[in-house]
Design a protein around this motif. Structure first.
Motif, mmCIF file in Angstrom:
data_model
loop_
_atom_site.group_PDB
_atom_site.id
_atom_site.type_symbol
_atom_site.label_atom_id
_atom_site.label_comp_id
_atom_site.label_asym_id
_atom_site.label_seq_id
_atom_site.Cartn_x
_atom_site.Cartn_y
_atom_site.Cartn_z
ATOM 1 N N ALA A 171 0.835 -1.197 0.000
ATOM 2 C CA ALA A 171 0.000 0.000 0.000
ATOM 3 C C ALA A 171 0.868 1.243 0.000
ATOM 4 N N SER A 172 1.866 1.279 -0.866
ATOM 5 C CA SER A 172 2.814 2.386 -0.896
ATOM 6 C C SER A 172 2.401 3.476 -1.870
ATOM 7 N N ASP A 173 1.189 3.414 -2.373
ATOM 8 C CA ASP A 173 0.701 4.435 -3.269
ATOM 9 C C ASP A 173 0.695 5.780 -2.545
ATOM 10 N N PRO A 174 1.329 6.833 -3.114
ATOM 11 C CA PRO A 174 1.401 8.130 -2.419
ATOM 12 C C PRO A 174 0.043 8.701 -2.078
ATOM 13 N N VAL A 316 -9.964 1.173 5.162
ATOM 14 C CA VAL A 316 -10.692 0.503 4.083
ATOM 15 C C VAL A 316 -10.201 1.025 2.733
ATOM 16 N N VAL A 317 -9.989 2.345 2.630
ATOM 17 C CA VAL A 317 -9.459 2.920 1.385
ATOM 18 C C VAL A 317 -8.089 2.337 1.074
ATOM 19 N N ALA A 318 -7.224 2.275 2.098
ATOM 20 C CA ALA A 318 -5.877 1.737 1.886
ATOM 21 C C ALA A 318 -5.917 0.275 1.472
ATOM 22 N N TRP A 319 -6.738 -0.525 2.149
ATOM 23 C CA TRP A 319 -6.855 -1.946 1.788
ATOM 24 C C TRP A 319 -7.415 -2.089 0.381
ATOM 25 N N MET A 320 -8.432 -1.300 0.068
ATOM 26 C CA MET A 320 -9.082 -1.370 -1.242
ATOM 27 C C MET A 320 -8.066 -1.179 -2.359
ATOM 28 N N ARG A 321 -7.152 -0.241 -2.183
ATOM 29 C CA ARG A 321 -6.195 0.079 -3.243
ATOM 30 C C ARG A 321 -5.111 -0.977 -3.410
ATOM 31 N N THR A 322 -5.068 -1.953 -2.521
ATOM 32 C CA THR A 322 -4.141 -3.074 -2.722
ATOM 33 C C THR A 322 -4.795 -4.215 -3.492
ATOM 34 N N GLN A 323 -6.099 -4.098 -3.777
ATOM 35 C CA GLN A 323 -6.820 -5.168 -4.459
ATOM 36 C C GLN A 323 -6.813 -4.956 -5.972
ATOM 37 N N SER A 324 -7.049 -6.022 -6.693
ATOM 38 C CA SER A 324 -7.142 -5.934 -8.155
ATOM 39 C C SER A 324 -8.539 -5.450 -8.550
ATOM 40 N N GLY A 325 -8.652 -4.929 -9.740
ATOM 41 C CA GLY A 325 -9.945 -4.473 -10.234
ATOM 42 C C GLY A 325 -10.872 -5.638 -10.515
ATOM 43 N N THR A 326 -12.175 -5.407 -10.369
ATOM 44 C CA THR A 326 -13.155 -6.467 -10.605
ATOM 45 C C THR A 326 -14.527 -5.851 -10.839
ATOM 46 N N GLY A 327 -15.393 -6.605 -11.496
ATOM 47 C CA GLY A 327 -16.766 -6.163 -11.689
ATOM 48 C C GLY A 327 -17.736 -6.857 -10.758
ATOM 49 N N SER A 328 -17.243 -7.801 -9.950
ATOM 50 C CA SER A 328 -18.080 -8.523 -8.984
ATOM 51 C C SER A 328 -17.961 -7.886 -7.611
ATOM 52 N N LYS A 359 -16.544 7.282 -4.811
ATOM 53 C CA LYS A 359 -16.062 7.570 -6.158
ATOM 54 C C LYS A 359 -15.222 6.438 -6.752
ATOM 55 N N GLN A 360 -14.474 5.736 -5.912
ATOM 56 C CA GLN A 360 -13.471 4.814 -6.445
ATOM 57 C C GLN A 360 -13.709 3.342 -6.133
ATOM 58 N N ALA A 361 -14.516 3.045 -5.110
ATOM 59 C CA ALA A 361 -14.616 1.656 -4.643
ATOM 60 C C ALA A 361 -15.215 0.727 -5.679
ATOM 61 N N ARG A 362 -16.018 1.269 -6.599
ATOM 62 C CA ARG A 362 -16.666 0.413 -7.599
ATOM 63 C C ARG A 362 -15.638 -0.377 -8.404
ATOM 64 N N ALA A 363 -14.537 0.287 -8.759
ATOM 65 C CA ALA A 363 -13.526 -0.372 -9.597
ATOM 66 C C ALA A 363 -12.890 -1.565 -8.897
ATOM 67 N N TYR A 364 -12.935 -1.587 -7.558
ATOM 68 C CA TYR A 364 -12.314 -2.662 -6.794
ATOM 69 C C TYR A 364 -13.340 -3.678 -6.279
ATOM 70 N N GLY A 365 -14.606 -3.488 -6.639
ATOM 71 C CA GLY A 365 -15.630 -4.428 -6.212
ATOM 72 C C GLY A 365 -16.062 -4.258 -4.768
ATOM 73 N N VAL A 366 -15.820 -3.083 -4.194
ATOM 74 C CA VAL A 366 -16.214 -2.818 -2.808
ATOM 75 C C VAL A 366 -17.502 -1.999 -2.830
ATOM 76 N N GLY A 367 -18.575 -2.560 -2.276
ATOM 77 C CA GLY A 367 -19.851 -1.869 -2.231
ATOM 78 C C GLY A 367 -20.032 -1.115 -0.926
ATOM 79 N N TYR A 485 -0.271 -3.004 13.904
ATOM 80 C CA TYR A 485 -1.355 -2.515 13.042
ATOM 81 C C TYR A 485 -1.041 -2.871 11.614
ATOM 82 N N SER A 486 -2.086 -3.150 10.875
ATOM 83 C CA SER A 486 -1.909 -3.394 9.445
ATOM 84 C C SER A 486 -3.176 -3.063 8.726
ATOM 85 N N SER A 487 -3.055 -2.382 7.602
ATOM 86 C CA SER A 487 -4.220 -2.175 6.746
ATOM 87 C C SER A 487 -4.174 -3.137 5.580
ATOM 88 N N GLY A 488 -3.137 -3.972 5.530
ATOM 89 C CA GLY A 488 -2.991 -4.896 4.414
ATOM 90 C C GLY A 488 -3.387 -6.292 4.820
#
Length: 819
Positions: A171-174, A316-328, A359-367, A485-488
């Protein structure tokens, strides 16, 4: 609405209730099925107290559980604890501990009698909606339910002040890091009663710079560490202004005192205890089973709730951004009452991460599913991307107008009939909702189903803790101290060895004069190390002074793991600490994640003697060769392979983590296969249904023609007989003609009757064909479900050594380690 299957048990669909004819109508037999994938565009539930909003939300969470979708539920009022009150056997003794004894007394019943009547009520209520205890059992088997009590000293608390966190592995995305820092600092300042404005607040900017520095260095700060760092910052300026001008030391001392008061306050002791905050652990068990985690916040103050919710949303945002994109739908985040967390004008610290998720969770499949009974205080612009609205009875005309404005904005104005929706909302009764789904045509009115969980109402903290002990056993009995602590991913927390952190540039100590001309403080003299040998210093325990150091070997290497047939091509960094006195030091070496280095401490510490071999440059060449051989033999990795899904685990990924990934991969494949299956059968069923409609029309037409011929023939016979009886003395030619005509009509009527039988027979065949087709679809859907049941899939094991020619020794040095 989702298709496929029979009744309401449709693969990938949530059974919400049954359609109603009008806002106050009774339920029909038509189930309302909601495609789970539609929740990736998020949802909003709005309804006043008593509208059935909580029951609808609980029902949706139950459906997600049955489908194996993990969720995090933020329980502001204490209602969602009821999700763990599920009793497949429907025995009175199951309900007895959770009934309201006051309600029993008001009804003139003993608690046992009231428990028995409640059990009957729930059993009959569930059955009336086509459900049973077996469905409850399936739900309990599909996911693991967990109840957490952050900020409490009992139950299962979550530690937030034990660690201020850092981005997890991967989760090293700036942008993610900046969002986490902003949320962490904002929530902490809110707890202190200090303005959390990230632009105007000097405290916010200062603390953000400290966290940015610490995380950049790979350091995980506790609140104690933060207090010390506030007093002695690691930088001399903020922006282009020197630190003393920006934030004088006297005023920094005041901030440190406020933080220390928080740390020392007995009321905040519970925030330093408990399990670490890990989104991965909230969503999956260590074995990889999906979890439904309810976070009980009813006992917290508004400030404490904001503090916790903000930290959670950022993780949740940090964890979400470590996941791959999905439509499910990968995971579901539900918030029981969003009032105050997403206001239209103010900017509480919770608002930014919520906006980011919407705005962004849809791309990662997080509702994201939000509920409120206060529709006026919502940022409807933020909800403009929300695809699903479920609207119940509203309290005031003002509430209705705000909801209509928001719904019109979410619809983009196209196809939205404000007058129609206004009329519907004005007449909605209890447990009746209007479903507006941008993925479907037009609104649907429905009555919510009877939930599987016993709705005992909001539980007190003591009752919630009792429930946690009964359902979670030892997990709720004695909370373990925070281990970090870990968000990953689970198990990759940052509370490992104090020497584990991000690498810093090794610092070469200055050239020293020979030992004879060098004086050392009391203790061992500092050895002279030749220039050809790199010398580094490892950091010790935070806050512990270093008095003595001993020599070790530090090795950093890069390993390349390749297996084309398994689609494996990965590099891995390895850091070893070894004893230079060993003949083959690497055989007994300790592996750490990363080595944190510090500047040369000079002669202020006591140095242990260095083995002679460690002072010869040639030794490091031979040790390098030996390290390559050792790593090739010993640094094998175990990978897992799932043939049906064509997936291979990654280096460092545990079996539980791999099964978590497989579970979502299977859902993606299942959803895609279901879409194809649905399209194929829809086409066939559509053709048969058209033929059935044609056959029904023919039956109706044949029956009409038969009736016409039959009636005409009867009239012909009747008129002929009357004419012969009353109009003539003898049978005329006209009479004979009438009888003949009647006979012909009877003959045609008989033929029409045969045609009716033929048409009905054809209709029966078509109806049977349709039933057979539906049965085949159900069978294929069941096969599809079983084919992608991850827990039943066998995994192959592969022991993979690094590619020998690609082993790269990046550093081998003499390392001084604190003792």
């Amino acid at each position: 609405m989702a298709e496929g299957g029979t009744g309401f048990e449709k693969l990938g669909a949530f059974y919400l209730g049954r359609e109603i004819d009008g806002p106050a109508g009774d339920p029909s037999e038509t189930p309302v099925l909601y495609d789970s994938k539609d929740l990736t565009t998020h949802g909003v539930i709005v309804g006043m107290t008593g509208s059935g909003k909580t029951g609808l939300a609980v029902g949706m969470l139950e459906e997600a559980a049955i489908d194996g979708i993990p969720s995090i539920a933020i329980d502001v009022k204490g209602d969602l604890t009821n999700l763990q009150l599920t009793f497949p056997e429907m025995r009175p003794e199951d309900f007895r501990p959770w009934i309201d004894e006051g309600a029993a007394a008001r009804k003139g019943q003993t608690p046992d009698e009231f428990a028995a009547s409640t059990a009957d009520l729930w059993k009959n209520g569930i059955a009336s909606w086509g459900q049973d205890g077996e469905r409850i059992r399936r739900m309990k088997e599909a996911v693991e339910f967990k109840l957490y009590t952050p900020g409490a000293s009992k139950g299962v608390p979550i530690s937030l002040l034990g660690s201020l966190g850092r981005p997890g592995v991967g989760a090293s995305d700036p942008d993610t890091e900046r969002t986490q820092i902003l949320g962490t600092v904002s929530s902490l300042l809110t707890l202190l009663g200090i303005d959390p404005d990230p632009i105007q607040s000097r405290e916010h900017i200062f603390l953000s710079n400290i966290l940015s520095w610490a995380w950049g260095e790979g350091r995980e700060l506790s609140l104690s560490d933060l207090i010390r760092t506030v007093q002695q910052p690691p930088f001399d300026s903020v922006g282009v202004i020197d630190l003393e001008s920006f934030f004088p030391s006297r005023e920094r001392a005041g901030l440190a005192m406020a933080l220390n008061n928080l740390l020392a306050s007995p009321s905040f002791q519970s925030w330093r205890e408990g399990v670490p905050l890990s989104v991965a652990d909230l969503l999956y068990s260590p074995e990889g089973k999906p979890r439904h985690s309810v976070l009980y916040l009813a006992h917290l103050s508004d400030v404490e709730r904001m503090f916790f919710v903000t930290r959670l949303l950022n993780e949740v945002v940090a964890w979400m951004r470590t996941q791959s994109g999905t439509g499910s739908l990968r995971a579901l985040l539900y918030m029981d009452e969003v009032f105050g967390y997403l206001p239209p004008t103010a900017n509480p610290p919770s608002k930014l991460p919520l906006l980011t998720l919407l705005k962004q969770a849809r791309a990662y499949g997080v509702g994201v599913l939000l509920a409120t009974q206060n529709p006026v205080d919502l940022d409807y612009k933020a909800l403009s991307n929300t695809g699903t609205w479920m609207l119940g009875r509203l309290q005031t005309e003002r509430d209705k107008m705000r909801v209509l404005d928001g719904l019109e904005g979410a619809s983009g104005g196209g196809g939205f009939d404000r007058q129609q929706v206004d009329a519907i909302l004005s007449g909605l009764g209890k447990r009746r909702f209007m479903l507006h789904n941008v993925h479907e045509d037009g609104p649907v009115l429905f009555h919510t189903r009877w939930v599987l969980s016993y709705l005992a109402g909001p539980l007190t903290l003591d009752k919630a803790c009792e429930l946690a002990r009964l359902t979670q056993g030892a997990d709720a009995a004695a909370p373990e101290p925070s281990a970090g602590y870990s968000s990953g991913k689970s198990g990759k927390r940052a509370a490992a060895l104090s020497s584990v952190a991000a690498p810093v540039t090794p610092q070469r100590s200055p050239r020293r004069t020979p030992r004879s001309s060098q004086r050392s403080p009391p203790g061992k003299e500092r050895p002279f190390v030749p220039r050809e040998i790199q010398e580094v210093f490892l950091e010790g325990e935070p806050g512990v002074p270093v008095d003595a150091v001993s020599p070790r070997l530090l090795l950093k290497a890069r390993l390349h793991y390749v297996r084309a047939s398994w689609k494996v091509d990965a590099w891995k960094e390895v850091t070893l600490i070894a004893d230079p006195e060993e003949n083959n030091p690497w055989e007994s070496a300790d592996q750490i994640e990363r080595a944190r280095l510090i500047p040369d401490p000079g002669d202020a510490v006591e140095f242990a003697p260095v083995p002679a071999a460690a002072l010869r440059a040639a030794s490091y060449k031979s040790w390098s060769v030996a390290a390559k051989a050792h790593l090739y033999r010993k640094a094998t990795i175990t990978l897992l392979r799932c043939k049906p899904l064509k997936e291979t685990s990654t280096p460092g990924e545990t079996e539980a983590e791999f099964r978590m990934r497989l579970r979502h991969k299977a859902r993606e494949i299942r959803d895609a296969a279901m879409e194809k299956l649905r399209y194929r059968y829809d086409t066939k069923m559509g053709q048969i249904e058209k033929r059935i409609a044609t056959a029904e029309e023919r039956v109706s037409r044949e029956e009409s023609q038969y009736e016409e011929q039959r009636m005409a023939s009867v009239l012909d016979v009747g008129s002929t007989l009357l004419g012969s009886l009353f109009g003539r003395k003898r049978i005329s030619r006209g009479t004979i003609s009438g009888v003949s005509r009647a006979a012909r009509r009877f003959s045609r009527a008989g033929k029409e009757k045969d045609d009716i039988a033929f048409a009905k027979g054809k209709l029966q065949v078509l109806t049977e064909d349709l039933s057979e087709l539906e049965a085949r679809l159900e069978e294929e859907l069941n096969e599809l479900r079983d084919a992608y049941e991850v827990d039943l899939l066998d995994l192959e094991t592969l022991e993979l050594p690094p590619r020998k020619s690609d082993i790269v020794i990046e550093q081998i040095a003499l390392a001084w380690q604190p003792v």
